[in-house]
Scaffold this active site. Sequence first.
Site, PDB file in Angstrom:
ATOM      1  N   LYS A 194      55.740  32.496  32.761  1.00 42.90           N
ATOM      2  CA  LYS A 194      56.442  32.280  31.484  1.00 42.90           C
ATOM      3  C   LYS A 194      57.343  33.462  31.098  1.00 42.90           C
ATOM      4  CE  LYS A 194      52.953  28.938  30.040  1.00 42.90           C
ATOM      5  NZ  LYS A 194      53.555  27.644  29.839  1.00 42.90           N
ATOM      6  N   TYR A 249      43.373  26.263  31.328  1.00 38.69           N
ATOM      7  CA  TYR A 249      44.324  25.697  32.286  1.00 38.69           C
ATOM      8  C   TYR A 249      44.907  26.838  33.112  1.00 38.69           C
ATOM      9  CZ  TYR A 249      48.386  23.185  34.148  1.00 38.69           C
ATOM     10  OH  TYR A 249      49.319  22.615  34.978  1.00 38.69           O
ATOM     11  N   ASP A 257      43.871  35.482  33.565  1.00 41.07           N
ATOM     12  CA  ASP A 257      45.119  34.720  33.618  1.00 41.07           C
ATOM     13  C   ASP A 257      45.909  34.982  32.338  1.00 41.07           C
ATOM     14  OD1 ASP A 257      47.136  32.877  33.774  1.00 41.07           O
ATOM     15  OD2 ASP A 257      45.844  31.149  34.211  1.00 41.07           O
TER      16      ASP A 257
HETATM   17  N1  PLP Z   1      47.958  29.585  33.685  1.00 47.05           N
HETATM   18  C1  PLP Z   1      48.117  29.418  32.356  1.00 47.05           C
HETATM   19  C2  PLP Z   1      47.234  30.175  31.411  1.00 47.05           C
HETATM   20  C3  PLP Z   1      49.108  28.561  31.873  1.00 47.05           C
HETATM   21  O1  PLP Z   1      49.261  28.409  30.550  1.00 47.05           O
HETATM   22  C4  PLP Z   1      49.918  27.866  32.795  1.00 47.05           C
HETATM   23  C5  PLP Z   1      50.947  26.930  32.319  1.00 47.05           C
HETATM   24  O2  PLP Z   1      51.011  26.529  31.193  1.00 47.05           O
HETATM   25  C6  PLP Z   1      49.718  28.070  34.156  1.00 47.05           C
HETATM   26  C7  PLP Z   1      48.733  28.948  34.573  1.00 47.05           C
HETATM   27  C8  PLP Z   1      50.569  27.364  35.173  1.00 47.05           C
HETATM   28  O3  PLP Z   1      51.868  27.862  35.144  1.00 47.05           O
HETATM   29  P1  PLP Z   1      53.082  26.959  35.702  1.00 47.05           P
HETATM   30  O4  PLP Z   1      53.253  25.831  34.751  1.00 47.05           O
HETATM   31  O5  PLP Z   1      54.242  27.916  35.725  1.00 47.05           O
HETATM   32  O6  PLP Z   1      52.695  26.530  37.082  1.00 47.05           O
END
Ligand code: PLP
Length: 439
Positions: free
Chosen positions: A275, A146, A241
């Site tokens: 986060k 994700y 990521d």
């Molecule tokens: N990338 C990863 C690995 C994530 O776990 C998340 C959210 O859980 C995101 C991107 C997206 O972040 P946001 O919820 O702050 O848009």
Amino acid sequence: MSMDTTRSAALAARASRVIPGGVNSPVRAYGSVGGTPRFLVSGSGAYVTDVDGNEYVDLVASWGPALLGHAHPAVVDAVQQAAGRGLGFGASVPQEAELAEEIIARMPDIERLRLVSTGTEATMTAIRLARGATNRPLIVKFAGHYHGHSDGLLAEAGSGLATLAMPGSAGVTAETAGQTLVLPYNDLAALEAAFAQHGERIAAVITESAAANMGVVPPMPGFTGALIELAHRNGALVIVDEVLTGFRASRSGYWGIEKEQVPAGVAPDLFTFGKVVGGGLPLAALGGRAEIMDLLAPLGPVYQAGTLSGNPLAVAAGLTTLRHADDDTYRALARAADAVASEVSAALTASGVPFHLQRAGTLFSVVFGEFAEAPRDYATVQRQNVAQHRAFFHAMLEAGVNLPPSAFEAWFVTAAHDDAALERIAAALPGAARAAAEV
Ligand code: PLP
């Protein structure tokens, strides 16, 4: 006697009349576990309290940001002081560069950093940047990973889409979806085949540093390094990521752990963070080598902007969190993760519930079900026994432990999970394991 949730239930009904599904982010609706979603009113250290006055040991930690525990006094104080000076100016503030320096000090592969407000923005911008840098259209992502909710990244995504068993999202055009190639995780042969077929059109491979949005599924030894070498041989960039893993899986994210196994000089081109980096307020970031990052406006042709980017309250929360996240913090996180992981394993084993405990640094989760070996991809974790998770989740909640309301999410400890909090979790586990065994 079961827990009183009268006020949460009333608030859920009220919210449902004015907010789709009663929530502003889908997993909060408890759709896959059922029951009354708790409305939380306060948090302190390892604990959260709901509107009915029930207290829980928290293993959600705001889905990651609360690394130091809820309402850490230094973070609250820094935010209050920043608020007293003004909530935001739409101009640069001195602490933005300090935060960028703190991140770069932990992640030596990064030379430049841009602050944004959400992880979704960070990955969306990283992808635009990769396309701008390579002048190529296609993106490779892995099933079950994700990266936020931008159109091109929702195909076979983890997190809420995994929870709701949605293969993708309506509203994404076929043209957009067609620019994302989705491959099985930990499958180098599939990646080689994709490069053999589309090599000159692939702008970037985006991968979670360790997958943690289908539950935790770490990369196989050597996978990420081989991925980077393969992409680079084909002129594509690699975006790692770290929105979830960053400054949590270790001091320098999961890449800080992975890097040890990767040949010197092999490194991702771009990283994304969120986060923990915002300490609980809306702040995220992307960073990488100067030659790529400097393609961003105002220096280069790739546009990105944000009214709230670098917001002083969010920067104060993130900077204070990272400055407090020292070796003692990571020791406390590892100790809490080790304790919960071994106690949950012991309880499930004692009750005869088949499971795999998956681990990536201080992150972990449980996959319920019988598997020949530890699950390494989305197709495998999708076969888990979600009914057992549901029973386990509700028994833990009833015993005062707040777990993620989804079988497809990581469990988050904080540095504030002290002996008292860990003992409460340990006391709840045998009953929850028995509840799972009865399914
Ligand atoms: N990338 C990863 C690995 C994530 O776990 C998340 C959210 O859980 C995101 C991107 C997206 O972040 P946001 O919820 O702050 O848009």
